[in-house]
Motif scaffolding. Sequence first.
Motif, mmCIF file in Angstrom:
data_model
loop_
_atom_site.group_PDB
_atom_site.id
_atom_site.type_symbol
_atom_site.label_atom_id
_atom_site.label_comp_id
_atom_site.label_asym_id
_atom_site.label_seq_id
_atom_site.Cartn_x
_atom_site.Cartn_y
_atom_site.Cartn_z
ATOM 1 N N VAL A 241 0.844 -1.198 0.000
ATOM 2 C CA VAL A 241 0.000 0.000 0.000
ATOM 3 C C VAL A 241 0.880 1.248 0.000
ATOM 4 O O VAL A 241 1.847 1.338 0.763
ATOM 5 N N GLY A 242 0.544 2.192 -0.877
ATOM 6 C CA GLY A 242 1.323 3.416 -1.010
ATOM 7 C C GLY A 242 2.333 3.379 -2.131
ATOM 8 O O GLY A 242 2.893 4.413 -2.504
ATOM 9 N N GLN A 243 2.580 2.189 -2.676
ATOM 10 C CA GLN A 243 3.568 2.044 -3.748
ATOM 11 C C GLN A 243 3.139 2.831 -4.979
ATOM 12 O O GLN A 243 1.976 2.825 -5.384
ATOM 13 N N ARG A 244 4.129 3.494 -5.614
ATOM 14 C CA ARG A 244 3.844 4.275 -6.823
ATOM 15 C C ARG A 244 4.540 3.684 -8.043
ATOM 16 O O ARG A 244 3.966 3.639 -9.127
ATOM 17 N N ARG A 245 5.769 3.242 -7.889
ATOM 18 C CA ARG A 245 6.537 2.762 -9.034
ATOM 19 C C ARG A 245 6.342 1.268 -9.252
ATOM 20 O O ARG A 245 6.025 0.527 -8.337
#
Length: 371
Positions: A241-245
């Motif tokens: 959770v929170g990962q962007r890449r």
Amino acid sequence: MRGWADDEGPGRDERGVDSAVAAALAVDAGHDVTGVHLALSPNRQTLRSGSRGCCSVEDSHDARRVADELGIPFYVWDLADRFTEDVVEDFVAEYAAGRTPNPCLRCNEKIKFSAVLDRALGLGFDAVVTGHHARLEGGELRRSVDAGKDQSYVLGVLTPEQLAAAVFPLGGMTKDRVREIAAERGFGVAAKPDSHDICFIPDGDTRGFLARRLGSLPGPVVDATTGQRVGEHEGTYGFTVGQRRGLGVAVGDQRPRYVLSIEPVSRTVTVGTADLAGVPGVLTGAPTWTGAAPELPFAAQVQVRAHATPVGCRVSAGDDGGLLIEFADEQRGVAPGQSAVLYEPDAARGDRVLGQATVRTARERDETVRS
């Protein structure tokens, strides 16, 4: 005091220089010190060296040389089976369940301040001396004076009884000063780079490590706003959770997407824009306290990741013996399985660790705030 100087600790700063200086300071203070290196892998030759990890054969040789220079006894303890069960397998199981664990915190809880401390006390030693960057003042756990190297977050799980038998000699100095002391003493580890990443993943590829353990478990990546499938994945364990890449999604606009939730049963990863990524609070499991349990509710600061900025919060009773932690400002990247470490709220004493609890779920924005 008879002190057991543990030369091999979890975390990015324990590559020998910290523990070497901690042991030297304990010797200088007149304590009866014995050094121990923890062998945590059944095949330590496969563990990386250089700046990527710890626990290697190279590290044990460095530790033995330091012990010889200090003139103290030195032993290697094989805790590989315990480490595999309590840290590595726990890590895999947590990711398989859609949670994001912190293996360094688990290693402190289960290995360093359980298995090692229990054995040391059983052998007649009074305390375990480690190179962690944290302070103990009057039995209270506090942040290191070197904010960039502070490790109090991964120690927040410790109990008062464990802290009473712990010594952290480095918490009152910077890492630069630690290296200076090591160089002044002629320790070969003085310039050794800090460790990074997870010690039991040799190549640093966490997704690949989990794929080899759990296999291919494909599923959809879904956009929270449209409900459309915008990508595919080979396993929910490859996300947090929170990962962007590394999301591998194709959307109709150029706004970045973040992982909002992970559902391992349906194998669905839900992503959304930044305005959807913040949460107002979390529900946790049962807490552990570093001192006397505070009376609920109370105000505090909370840190939800090892290198996150603390934020003000209100802590009250949650469900099933857990806590409800409401943030003063919405936080991104708060994942189930992470540790929410609580610190005192005021500026003068805000470096004191109160305790921690594992995040169970995030609160939704429209949930009623409890009184």
